[in-house]
Design an enzyme around this catalytic site. Structure first.
Site, PDB file in Angstrom:
ATOM      1  N   GLY A  10       4.237 -16.616  -3.485  1.00 19.29           N
ATOM      2  CA  GLY A  10       4.887 -15.499  -4.162  1.00 19.29           C
ATOM      3  C   GLY A  10       6.321 -15.888  -4.467  1.00 19.29           C
ATOM      4  O   GLY A  10       7.077 -16.248  -3.564  1.00 19.29           O
ATOM      5  N   GLY A  12       8.644 -13.974  -6.282  1.00 19.93           N
ATOM      6  CA  GLY A  12       9.417 -12.841  -6.774  1.00 19.93           C
ATOM      7  C   GLY A  12      10.802 -12.827  -6.163  1.00 19.93           C
ATOM      8  O   GLY A  12      11.367 -13.874  -5.843  1.00 19.93           O
ATOM      9  N   ARG A  89       4.378   2.331   1.934  1.00 23.21           N
ATOM     10  CA  ARG A  89       3.827   0.975   2.070  1.00 23.21           C
ATOM     11  C   ARG A  89       2.299   1.015   2.040  1.00 23.21           C
ATOM     12  O   ARG A  89       1.649   0.112   1.528  1.00 23.21           O
ATOM     13  CB  ARG A  89       4.313   0.345   3.380  1.00 23.21           C
ATOM     14  CG  ARG A  89       5.812   0.077   3.417  1.00 23.21           C
ATOM     15  CD  ARG A  89       6.224  -0.537   4.749  1.00 23.21           C
ATOM     16  NE  ARG A  89       7.658  -0.819   4.791  1.00 23.21           N
ATOM     17  CZ  ARG A  89       8.564   0.030   5.257  1.00 23.21           C
ATOM     18  NH1 ARG A  89       8.186   1.212   5.704  1.00 23.21           N
ATOM     19  NH2 ARG A  89       9.841  -0.293   5.270  1.00 23.21           N
ATOM     20  N   HIS A 176       5.185  -1.350  10.947  1.00 19.57           N
ATOM     21  CA  HIS A 176       6.273  -1.382   9.959  1.00 19.57           C
ATOM     22  C   HIS A 176       6.048  -0.243   8.971  1.00 19.57           C
ATOM     23  O   HIS A 176       5.577  -0.436   7.859  1.00 19.57           O
ATOM     24  CB  HIS A 176       6.259  -2.731   9.244  1.00 19.57           C
ATOM     25  CG  HIS A 176       7.403  -2.929   8.288  1.00 19.57           C
ATOM     26  ND1 HIS A 176       8.717  -2.716   8.640  1.00 19.57           N
ATOM     27  CD2 HIS A 176       7.426  -3.341   6.999  1.00 19.57           C
ATOM     28  CE1 HIS A 176       9.493  -2.986   7.605  1.00 19.57           C
ATOM     29  NE2 HIS A 176       8.726  -3.362   6.596  1.00 19.57           N
TER      30      HIS A 176
END
EC number: 1.1.1.37
Length: 320
Positions: A10, A12, A89, A176
């Protein structure tokens, strides 16, 4: 001596920041992987061109094929869809689970000896699925959450007390998400418990309660401000701290999402707990005493994670 190889799945905002930090700290050569052609190559070249200015030696390679991560010592996974305003999330579950299946297959084939750090949300469920998809031993697959949540808690406390962040010790347990458990009782300023600081008049219990809630909402606060994405500087710094402890065998005591095997009354699930991270991955899980209220909060957080894992099994029955 050959440099370590760090693969970033990834490319990003978090992936690019990870690559830059890995370079600045000279942790090793970096491979940026992404399905978007040109993105990892462009970011890798841009960071490489900063190396003469900042004075670090590392090779940066951009790739769109998992073969490029072959033999990686550390793999950090950020691939997936980030949160947008109004999203939790957990809303990302279905999309990012499919991504974890592809990433897990790539790691299994090309980097089976790596230490894997997952950042993709919903974190605890995604790292649980990634470990199963990859087939790697559980002590070599962890989730980055507790270091970040604890850093937010420490920063907010340092602002309240007007002291250096270096003198604030704090950590967060559990999943989380909104049910995370910031542990005020185990948090200190230069060794002085927060409860003593309240008695000394440095703050009030009401202010501490608000800081604890702000810690829980820390990610959403940034999503709301950015409007087009989620946090990336602090998450990247947190994952790099974990990677560095592994690569340098520092044996840092860090709160991470680790697979539990009976600790805290939990089995075969990934939940945020304090651990020792060294050359063997998760070398020890630290089981601290929780009072009645803390245990109730922790159990609530575990139940939330369990629900997400069940939802994953509903989408991908092979995870069962």
């Amino acid at each position: 001596m050959a440099r370590n190889k760090i693969a970033l799945i990834g490319s990003g905002m978090i992936g690019g920041t990870l690559a830059h930090l890995a370079g600045l700290k000279e942790l090793g050569d970096v491979v940026l992987f992404d399905i978007a052609e040109g993105t990892p190559q462009g970011k890798g070249l841009d960071i490489a061109e900063s190396s003469p200015v900042d004075g670090f030696d590392a090779k940066f390679t951009g790739a769109n094929d998992y073969a490029a991560i072959e033999g990686a010592d550390v793999v950090i996974v950020t691939a997936g869809v980030p949160r947008k305003p109004g999203m939790s999330r957990d809303d990302l579950l279905g999309i990012n689970l499919k991504v974890m299946e592809q990433v897990g297959a790539g790691i299994k084939k090309y980097a089976p000896e790596a230490f894997v750090i997952c950042i993709t949300n919903p974190l605890d469920a995604m790292v649980w699925a990634l470990q199963k998809f990859s087939g790697l031993p559980a002590h070599k697959v962890v989730g980055m959450a507790g270091v970040l949540d604890s850093a937010r808690f420490r920063y907010f406390l340092s602002e309240e007390f007007n002291v250096s962040v270096e003198d604030v010790t704090a950590f967060v347990l559990g999943g989380h998400g909104d049910s995370m458990v910031p542990l005020a009782r185990y948090s200190t300023v230069a060794g002085i418990p927060l409860s003593d600081l309240v008695k000394m008049g440095w703050t009030s219990q009401d202010k501490l309660d608000k800081i604890i809630q702000r810690t829980r909402d820390g990610g959403a606060e940034i999503v709301g401000l950015l409007k087009t994405g989620s946090a990336f500087y602090a998450p990247a710094a947190s994952a790099i701290q974990m990677a560095e402890s592994y690569l340098k065998d520092k044996k840092r005591v860090l709160p991470v999402a680790a697979q539990l095997s009976g600790q805290y009354g939990v089995k075969d699930m990934y939940v945020g707990v304090p651990t020792v991270i060294g050359a063997n991955g998760v070398e020890r899980i630290i089981e601290i005493d929780l009072d009645k209220d803390e245990k109730a909060q922790f159990d609530k957080s575990v139940a939330s994670v369990a629900g997400l894992c069940e939802a994953c099994i509903g989408i991908a029955p092979s995870l069962k």
